[in-house]
Motif scaffolding. Structure first.
Motif, short mmCIF file in Angstrom:
data_model
loop_
_atom_site.label_atom_id
_atom_site.label_comp_id
_atom_site.label_asym_id
_atom_site.label_seq_id
_atom_site.Cartn_x
_atom_site.Cartn_y
_atom_site.Cartn_z
N GLY A 123 0.71 -1.14 0.08
CA GLY A 123 0.20 0.11 -0.10
C GLY A 123 0.80 1.17 0.05
N HIS A 124 2.02 1.35 -0.53
CA HIS A 124 2.85 2.48 -0.57
C HIS A 124 2.63 3.34 -1.75
CE1 HIS A 124 4.74 1.08 3.05
NE2 HIS A 124 5.25 -0.09 2.48
N ILE A 125 2.03 2.81 -2.70
CA ILE A 125 1.82 3.26 -3.99
C ILE A 125 0.41 3.87 -4.43
CG2 ILE A 125 2.28 3.14 -6.58
CD1 ILE A 125 4.69 3.33 -5.01
N LEU A 126 0.20 4.93 -5.06
CA LEU A 126 -1.07 5.54 -5.33
C LEU A 126 -1.14 5.73 -6.89
CD1 LEU A 126 -1.57 8.25 -2.94
CD2 LEU A 126 -2.38 5.83 -2.73
N ASN A 128 -2.83 8.09 -9.86
CA ASN A 128 -3.75 9.25 -9.75
C ASN A 128 -4.61 9.41 -8.44
OD1 ASN A 128 -3.46 9.36 -12.56
ND2 ASN A 128 -5.05 7.69 -13.16
N GLY A 129 -3.80 9.39 -7.39
CA GLY A 129 -4.25 9.66 -6.06
C GLY A 129 -5.15 8.60 -5.36
N LYS A 130 -5.42 7.61 -6.33
CA LYS A 130 -5.94 6.39 -5.45
C LYS A 130 -5.33 4.90 -5.17
CE LYS A 130 -10.13 7.60 -8.28
NZ LYS A 130 -11.15 7.08 -9.26
N PHE A 131 -5.54 4.59 -4.25
CA PHE A 131 -4.77 3.51 -3.63
C PHE A 131 -5.05 2.19 -4.66
CE2 PHE A 131 -5.27 -0.55 -1.07
CZ PHE A 131 -3.87 -0.64 -0.58
N VAL A 132 -3.69 1.77 -4.91
CA VAL A 132 -3.64 0.58 -5.83
C VAL A 132 -2.72 -0.49 -5.14
CG1 VAL A 132 -3.07 -0.29 -8.17
CG2 VAL A 132 -4.35 1.68 -7.71
N ASN A 133 -3.20 -1.69 -4.90
CA ASN A 133 -2.17 -2.62 -4.44
C ASN A 133 -2.12 -4.01 -5.14
OD1 ASN A 133 -4.70 -3.76 -4.10
ND2 ASN A 133 -4.61 -4.41 -1.68
N VAL A 134 -2.45 -3.76 -6.75
CA VAL A 134 -2.42 -4.78 -7.71
C VAL A 134 -1.02 -4.71 -8.42
CG1 VAL A 134 -3.65 -6.03 -9.46
CG2 VAL A 134 -4.72 -4.98 -7.38
N PRO A 135 0.05 -5.36 -8.31
CA PRO A 135 1.20 -5.14 -9.09
C PRO A 135 1.08 -5.22 -10.75
CG PRO A 135 1.69 -6.58 -7.15
CD PRO A 135 0.22 -6.45 -7.27
N SER A 136 0.04 -6.10 -11.02
CA SER A 136 -0.26 -6.27 -12.39
C SER A 136 -1.21 -5.17 -13.05
CB SER A 136 -0.76 -7.87 -12.63
OG SER A 136 -2.03 -7.78 -11.85
N PHE A 137 -1.51 -4.44 -12.37
CA PHE A 137 -2.32 -3.08 -12.65
C PHE A 137 -1.58 -2.43 -14.09
CE2 PHE A 137 -3.22 1.46 -12.99
CZ PHE A 137 -4.63 1.35 -12.99
N LEU A 138 -2.34 -2.39 -15.14
CA LEU A 138 -1.84 -1.68 -16.36
C LEU A 138 -2.06 -0.19 -16.35
CD1 LEU A 138 -2.80 -4.49 -19.09
CD2 LEU A 138 -0.70 -4.35 -17.78
N ARG A 150 2.88 9.31 3.58
CA ARG A 150 3.09 8.78 5.02
C ARG A 150 4.55 8.44 5.13
NH1 ARG A 150 0.17 2.97 5.77
NH2 ARG A 150 2.09 2.59 4.11
N LYS A 151 5.04 9.21 6.23
CA LYS A 151 6.53 8.94 6.68
C LYS A 151 7.07 7.75 6.12
CE LYS A 151 9.99 9.87 10.20
NZ LYS A 151 9.99 10.25 11.48
N GLY A 152 6.79 6.55 6.57
CA GLY A 152 7.37 5.14 6.15
C GLY A 152 7.28 5.04 4.75
N SER A 153 6.48 5.39 3.79
CA SER A 153 6.17 5.14 2.70
C SER A 153 7.34 5.97 1.74
CB SER A 153 4.91 5.45 2.00
OG SER A 153 4.08 4.53 2.60
#
Length: 208
Positions: A123-126, A128-138, A150-153
């Motif tokens: 969950g560290h990557i957005l 277009n500002g939306k949460f995406v947790n699927v690595p295969s997202f095209l 977020r500080k950790g991200s």
């Protein structure tokens, strides 16, 4: 998320080319392919001439290993490329390059594609500002890839950026801001692939 477990350096030795599966280690003197540039196994020194089928198969396996996809998923990409109007081989490579884990890696937000997959899944990557947790997202042209505020991200990605030494491809751009982000400028072409590959050999194998 399916994973292939085991020693990854053997895969580079099998294909005879660096697949950059272990990040910065691949550019150092510790690279297994540099130290032992032969195929793994007790018969690595005695490999005979490869058959025509073997040449085609190794090309496909090399691409699968490079992008971290398994056979079932690779077949889906091939079928998508086959249904497209363009050259099947080039469309296949473009689809693989559009994977979010590959984009995150090519932007320098992770040290390897495996690390990029983990970064996205946690969950560290957005997009277009939306949460995406699927690595295969095209991704598509115009998509903005950013790090979660977020500080950790931010620290995780900035550490990767500081350790990764690679050229940014033309179809991507990044912003040197407090929160790392980048934009997909256009669809990637087969020429943008940093791996030496012959897509036509893969098409010939998969079309049989």
């Amino acid at each position: 998320m399916a994973r292939t477990l085991g020693a990854v350096c053997k895969r580079c030795r099998r294909e005879g080319v660096k697949l950059f599966l272990k990040g910065s280690r691949c550019d150092s003197a510790l690279c297994a392919l540099t130290r032992r540039p032969i195929a793994p196994g007790m018969h690595g020194f005695k490999r005979g001439k490869m058959t025509d089928y073997g040449v085609h198969l190794r090309e496909k396996q090399k691409v699968k290993t490079y992008y971290g996809v398994l056979e079932k998923q690779f077949r889906k990409y091939y079928q998508m490329a086959e249904r497209s109007k363009g050259n099947t081989g080039k469309e296949l490579m473009s689809l693989l390059e559009r994977r979010l884990d590959n984009i995150v890696f090519r932007m320098g937000f992770a040290t390897s594609r495996a690390a990029a997959r983990q970064t996205i899944s946690h969950g560290h990557i957005l997009v277009n500002g939306k949460f995406v947790n699927v690595p295969s997202f095209l991704v598509r042209p115009g998509d903005v890839i950013s790090v979660k505020n977020r500080k950790g991200s931010i620290e995780l990605v900035k550490t990767a950026i500081a350790s990764v030494q690679q050229d940014l491809p033309d179809f991507l751009s990044t912003n040197d801001t407090e929160i790392p982000s980048g934009v997909v400028m256009r669809l990637p072409l087969s020429e943008d692939v940093s791996l030496p590959v012959q897509p036509q050999l893969i098409v010939e194998l998969c079309s049989k």
